[in-house]
Structure formats: structure tokens, C-alpha cells
Enzyme design. Structure first.
Site, short mmCIF file in Angstrom:
data_model
loop_
_atom_site.label_atom_id
_atom_site.label_comp_id
_atom_site.label_asym_id
_atom_site.label_seq_id
_atom_site.Cartn_x
_atom_site.Cartn_y
_atom_site.Cartn_z
N ASP A 182 39.33 9.68 41.73
CA ASP A 182 39.26 8.84 43.16
C ASP A 182 38.49 9.56 44.17
O ASP A 182 38.48 10.82 44.22
CB ASP A 182 40.74 8.55 43.43
CG ASP A 182 41.50 7.80 43.15
OD1 ASP A 182 40.97 6.96 42.52
OD2 ASP A 182 42.52 7.40 43.47
N ASP A 207 37.57 2.49 44.82
CA ASP A 207 36.97 3.85 44.62
C ASP A 207 37.25 4.48 43.47
O ASP A 207 37.30 5.71 43.49
CB ASP A 207 37.25 4.76 46.06
CG ASP A 207 38.69 4.91 46.29
OD1 ASP A 207 39.41 4.16 45.65
OD2 ASP A 207 39.11 6.06 46.67
#
Length: 703
Positions: A312, A355
């Protein structure tokens, strides 16, 4: 007839002429089933045997006095005369095929052979020859050639690549359009070679199977990849069938290959769009799950390991909220680009949503390999990114798991990696955290490696390999680093990572160190006897090896036993050695080695916590710039500045610098510009066995 035979000069021939009458000789010549003739040096016939009448009709005596050249077909005459004059000049055997005018007025193909009879002056006095009717053979050959021309015209009119193969699979013919498709200038470069050798290794089993079936009478069709001679990618649809003669017997194999590259590319484009993310061009979530399942299946089949990292971008929502989604998209694309350029070519990188990214690392050796992949991914994002005129420093967090160490299937592997990522975020973002079952599983792993080391590491199994070092300024060989390799009884040559826990154990580390010393000294002794200029050989030392407090003495004794000077050796230590338990033993041993003439190298310089104090407090001659810095030099100017500072610091302290992990010429050029003295890595050469050192050095010198 007397004149023909009276030219013989040997006693044997003169004796034979006395014994056989001219009439008898003429009878013999007329009885031979070939037309026999003789002529003067310029081709004026003075004898033609009666076989002329049998073969061609007419009276042979009518040809006496004529030059036989005049009877040659006008189209063949120039060649016949030229070859006759050459034979006359060289006084050698004459042989030619041409059309000769018959008594009936027609022309027939004949084979003329003639041998010159030389006089005392060495000049041609007579020609003795034969004339054989070969008309039917030549006619048959010409008919066959015409048939072949017709067939070839059909082949040349085809847009496909057509090949005719012998029954053992060799290329006998290939049409010109096929040669053009394959970008082969001339068939002669392929003629006689095996058909399957044209194909890449991965396709050869399929091609051979198709040929076997076709040569047995079947018609086979398959598709495959085969680049052209200039390596242009090509895909082919191939039909293979047998060739039969008039009796139905199989005499060869026919292959027709159609270029299907364009259709394949269209299909690939559609498939690519369905499996890739439009923004980053990375594989998408669908491709990720397919690849993960396939990787786990390969791991089960091959006995290897698969690592999975879920990543992430830290605080990505904040970027979108403050700078807008366009800035967020730019950040995602840049992160993707850096990941692709920093990780191994074998790592599978994909964007699974938002993301979130994933890395599938196949055939990893251990969890440390996966942690290294995670660290590399983090380093790829540390350099600031300029967005809307401002520098943005972002980070990434990753959680990982390994199959089959942690999970039993692909689905569980994904869940465990996600669990590790969640745990990392709960503790604070940044870095990489791998899933584990705490101390129990860690102890099992350590015990397994120690047990393997105790059972497997023996004098017979240790195999030192040597990685070369060169001087960047001149390219000359400066030495080699001795690296531990050991032979597993069933799995072959192993890296030290497979028994890394052994280096933390005093007894095992000392045993492995002693075995390495003995093997390396033996190699050095052999090379010196053969006058091999190997420079200086460096050996790594683990912390546990110093705990016995006689490391220096044992090493110097081994050198002396082999009659080796200490100057040919270098000891490599890491900062961990200097900070570990028993550091006072380390200090004493290094001082003793230094006084004896052995150089001391500080490995992985800059990755520890107290590098500068170590340069001050310990007798360090060489600092080794860690490969993690070298790898980033071409990507990050700040890394270049750090490496340059380290090199300048070393110079000011009269310490030599060595760069590890040099893999590209760009890295070598940057290091040379920064003033680095020595380098090692795959650009210079991989670690090689002792048996290969002499050849490698000779090859380097020749280059």
C-alpha cells in the site's frame, strides 16, 4: 592402325605390337561394345570402330578424315572446342557430353572420352577415345528437370513457407517466399539441416512429434513460435503431411507454414487489455490471481517457494484530497515505473486496485529473499517525486507470506500476506513485515538449518567459488572473493543462505570457516604452482569464528603450512562482527592479521550504525560499498552523492574502496567517475569454481 600403336615408346608396348597383328587389333577394337575412335592432334578422325553402325547407323569409314568437332551441335560446339583445346594444351584426358549429328541427320547426346598419345617430343600425336550414347539418360534428366521446374513454379507462387523434408527430417527444399518470410538469404545455409533445429528449444518436442506422425502417413496441424533469421518474432500455423510415390510408398514429408503473426498480435492485444490496468499498464487483479495460482502450482511441482508481497502507498488518500486525483494518478504511475525498474526481472508486479500493488516472487530461497524484495520496493519510493512544482515524499508498506512455509494454497497465501500488511499498519507504517507463527515456527526453521549444516557440511561437500574483482581504471584483475558453496547430496550446489543459522553457532561456524580456509589455501597453492596471477583472495569471517580467540593464529598457520605469503589474503568482516559478542577477540585478531600483512576489508559499509567509528577504531584497509547502494546509483542522484562521499572519506583515510554488485556499465562508469578503485559483480563476472579460474584469467587477459 599401325600408326596408332607405333607411338608407344615402352619396350613392353613394342613387344606386344610384335606379338599381335594389326588385323587382330582392329578386330578387338571393333568387338568392344563402345564406339572406339582415334584422331590426329586436331581431331581429324583416322579410325572409327564398327560399333558406330550398331549404335548410330551409317558406315564408320565415311567419317574417316573428318574432324568430329564439325559434327557437334552448334549450341554445344563452343564448349566442346574449349574443353578440347584445354585438354590438348594440358595433354590431359578429355571428357564431355554434347549432341552429335548422326548419319540420319538427327542429333543425339553422347559421352566422349579421349586420352592423348604423346610423341618423343612430348607433344600430342594421337587421341584414342570412346563415344557412348547417353541420349536416353539426358532426355530423362531434362524431363525430370522440367517437371521439377513446374513444381517449383507452383511452390514459388505460394505465399506460404513450404518445405520438403527427407525421411530423417532434413531440409531438402524450401520455396523462395518461405525463405523471404524467414529472412534467410539463401537455402544453402539450411540445406541438409534438421527441420526442428530451426525452431526454438521450447518448440522442438512438438515439431519432432508432428514429423514422426507425418512420416507415418498422418496429416498433422499445430501452431508455434519461430523467429526469423534476424530474430524477428513470428507465429506460424503449420500443416505437415507425407509425400508418396506412384506406388504409394512414403518418400518424404511436406511442411506448409502460414504466417499467423498478425492474427496472433490482435489476439494478444485483446488479451492484454483484459488483463492489464489502463493507468499503470501493470497486470490487473484478474491477471494477479491467475498468476498466483499458476505460481503455487509450479512451486508444488518443482519443490520451490513462492513469496507474495501486498503493498500500500502510505497516506495515498491524503495526496488525492490535497493535490487532486490527477496528482494521485501521477503518483501511481511513477510508483509503478520505479517498481518495474528496481525489482528482479522474474518478479511479477501488478496493481490489484486503488493504491494496492502486489509482487509475486517465484523460486525464492527464504524469507530473507522476500524481505529484500520488499526493501527494494520501499527504496524505489524513497526518492522525492515532484508534483505540481513541489517535492512529494511518499512511502510504502508491505506485508508478505511464503508458500508453502505459511500457506497451503494460493487463496490462503493472499490472506496471510494481507494479514501481515494489516499488522504492519497497526504497528506503524513503512517497511516490510512477513507473516509468521512467532517463535515456534522460527525455532523450527533455525533447527532445520542447523541440522542440515551438521549433516551436510563436510570436507567433501565444501566447494569455494570465486568472484573476480577488477581495477575500474585499468580493467586489470585485482583479486577474487572466496564465497562458500556446498554440495547437497541430492539437491546439488547450494548457497550459504541455505544454512545461514549455522553461522550463528560457534561450533558450526568454526568448522565451516576451517573447511573454507583449507580449501581456499589449497586452491591458492595450486594456482601459485601454475604461475596464475590471481591477485589477492578475500575470505569472509562470521562473528562466531572469533569467539575461540585463536582465529588469527589458525589462519596464519594454515598459510605457513602451504607456503603462502600473507599478502595474498584479505579478510572480510561486517559491522555486525565488530559489534557482536566477543568484539575484543575480533580487535585482537584483526591487529595480528594486519601486522602479518593480511589486509582487512569492512563489508556492507554504510548499512550499519557506527561505520565512521569502526574506521577509526579498527585496522581497516578496504571498505566495500554495499550492492544496495550500487544498484540505486543510476536511479537516484542522492545515492550517487552518498557513494561519492564514502569513496572520498576512504581516500582521505588511505583506505581502498570496492563496489559490490556492479551489474551494468552505467554503474561502473558512475563509480569510476566517483573515484572508486575496485569493483565486483556480474558485469565483471559471476562466482566461478576453482577449476575455472585459470581459464577465466586467460580469457580476461586475451580480451
Amino acid at each position: 592402325m599401325d600408326r596408332i600403336f607405333n607411338t608407344a615408346t615402352s619396350k613392353q608396348h613394342r613387344a606386344r605390337n610384335k606379338r599381335v597383328s594389326p588385323d587382330k587389333l582392329e578386330h578387338i577394337l571393333n568387338s568392344i561394345p563402345h564406339v572406339i575412335w582415334s584422331s590426329g592432334p586436331n581431331g581429324q578422325l583416322d579410325f572409327v570402330s564398327n560399333q558406330w553402325t550398331t549404335s548410330f547407323g551409317g558406315d564408320p569409314t565415311e567419317m574417316i578424315g573428318d574432324g568430329w568437332i564439325n559434327a557437334v551441335h552448334p549450341e554445344d560446339r563452343d564448349d566442346a572446342v574449349a574443353s578440347w583445346m584445354m585438354a590438348l594444351e594440358k595433354k590431359s584426358l578429355y571428357q564431355n557430353e554434347f549432341r552429335l549429328k548422326m548419319p540420319s541427320g538427327e542429333y543425339r547426346w553422347v559421352l566422349i572420352k579421349a586420352k592423348p598419345e604423346l610423341g618423343r617430343d612430348g607433344q600430342v600425336q594421337h587421341w584414342l577415345g570412346t563415344c557412348t550414347d547417353v541420349h536416353d539418360r539426358i532426355a530423362a534428366q531434362r524431363a525430370l528437370a522440367e517437371k521439377e521446374r513446374l513444381h517449383r513454379s507452383v511452390l514459388e507462387a505460394s505465399a506460404d513457407c513450404i518445405k520438403i523434408l527427407s525421411l530423417d527430417g532434413r531440409l531438402q527444399l524450401m520455396n523462395r517466399p518461405g525463405l523471404q518470410l524467414m529472412e534467410v538469404p539463401d537455402f544453402s545455409v539450411l540445406s541438409g539441416s534438421f527441420w526442428w533445429d530451426m525452431w526454438p528449444t521450447a518448440m522442438r518436442a512438438t515439431v519432432k512429434a508432428a514429423f514422426r506422425d507425418a512420416s507415418a502417413g498422418e496429416t498433422v496441424r499445430f501452431s508455434g513460435y519461430c523467429p526469423t533469421a534476424s530474430a524477428k518474432p513470428k507465429w506460424w500455423d503449420v500443416v505437415v503431411t507425407s509425400i508418396r510415390d506412384e506406388d504409394g510408398a512414403i518418400t518424404g514429408v511436406l511442411s506448409i507454414s502460414r504466417d499467423s503473426t498478425a492474427d496472433r498480435e490482435k489476439s494478444d492485444e485483446l488479451r492484454w487489455a483484459s488483463e492489464h490496468d489502463a493507468l499503470t499498464a501493470l497486470p490487473n487483479r484478474r491477471a494477479f490471481h491467475n498468476r498466483l495460482r499458476a505460481a503455487v502450482l509450479r512451486s508444488m511441482q518443482n519443490g520451490t517457494k513462492v513469496g507474495l508481497l501486498l503493498i500500500d502507498i502510505d497516506h495515498f488518500k491524503h495526496v488525492n484530497d490535497t493535490l487532486g486525483h490527477a496528482a494521485g494518478d501521477t503518483l501511481l504511475k511513477e510508483f509503478s515505473r520505479r517498481l518495474k525498474h528496481s525489482l528482479r526481472s522474474t518478479d511479477f508486479i501488478c496493481r490489484i486496485g486503488g493504491d494496492e500493488f502486489a509482487i509475486i516472487a517465484e523460486e525464492i530461497g527464504s524469507s530473507s529473499d522476500l524481505l529484500m524484495v520488499g526493501e527494494t520496493a520501499s527504496m524505489a519510493f524513497r526518492a522525492p517525486l515532484r508534483l505540481q512544482g513541489r517535492a512529494l515524499c511518499a512511502g510504502a508498506s508491505s506485508g508478505g507470506a511464503i508458500f508453502p512455509d505459511d500457506a497451503d494454497c494460493a487463496n490462503d497465501l493472499f490472506k496471510l500476506a494481507d494479514t501481515a500488511l494489516y499488522a504492519l499498519k497497526a504497528e506503524g507504517r513503512g517497511g516490510t513485515k512477513l507473516f509468521h507463527s512467532y517463535m515456534r515456527e522460527e525455532a523450527q526453521r533455525a533447527a532445520s538449518q542447523l541440522n542440515l549444516a551438521r549433516l551436510a557440511v563436510t570436507d567433501a561437500s565444501v566447494r569455494p567459488h570465486y568472484q573476480p574483482k577488477i581495477r575500474l581504471s585499468t580493467g586489470e584483475i585485482a583479486g577474487f572473493e572466496a564465497l562458500l558453496r556446498w554440495e547437497h547430496p541430492t539437491q546439488g550446489l547450494q548457497l550459504p543462505e541455505t544454512i545461514e543459522e549455522a553461522f550463528k553457532d560457534y561450533e558450526l561456524a568454526s568448522k565451516i570457516g576451517s573447511l573454507m580456509h583449507a580449501k581456499v589455501m589449497s586452491d591458492l597453492h595450486s594456482w601459485r604452482r601454475c604461475d596464475v596471477n590471481f591477485g589477492r583472495i578475500s575470505i569472509n569471517a562470521s562473528p562466531a569464528e572469533f569467539l575461540r580467540d585463536d582465529y588469527a593464529e589458525r589462519l596464519l598457520e594454515t598459510l605457513a603450512t602451504r607456503g603462502l605469503p600473507p599478502t595474498c589474503l584479505e579478510i572480510e568482516i561486517t559491522e555486525h562482527v565488530l559489534m557482536a559478542q566477543g568484539s575484543k577477540y575480533v580487535s585482537r585478531a584483526l591487529a595480528a592479521l594486519k601486522n602479518a600483512g593480511i589486509t582487512i576489508a569492512l563489508d556492507d559499509f554504510g548499512t550499519g550504525h557506527s561505520s565512521l567509528s569502526h574506521l577509526r577504531d579498527f585496522p581497516v584497509d578496504v571498505v566495500k560499498i554495499d550492492k544496495s547502494f550500487v544498484k540505486q546509483m543510476t536511479l537516484d542522484p542522492q545515492i550517487v552523492a552518498i557513494v561519492t562521499a564514502v569513496i572520498n572519506l576512504a581516500k582521505s583515510l588511505q583506505i581502498e574502496s570496492v563496489a559490490e554488485g556492479v551489474e551494468t556499465k552505467d554503474q561502473a562508469d558512475l563509480l569510476l567517475a566517483a573515484g572508486c578503485g575496485l569493483a565486483q559483480g556480474f558485469l565483471i563476472g559471476p562466482a566461478i569454481s576453482s577449476d575455472s579460474i585459470t581459464t577465466w584469467i586467460a580469457g580476461r587477459a586475451a580480451a
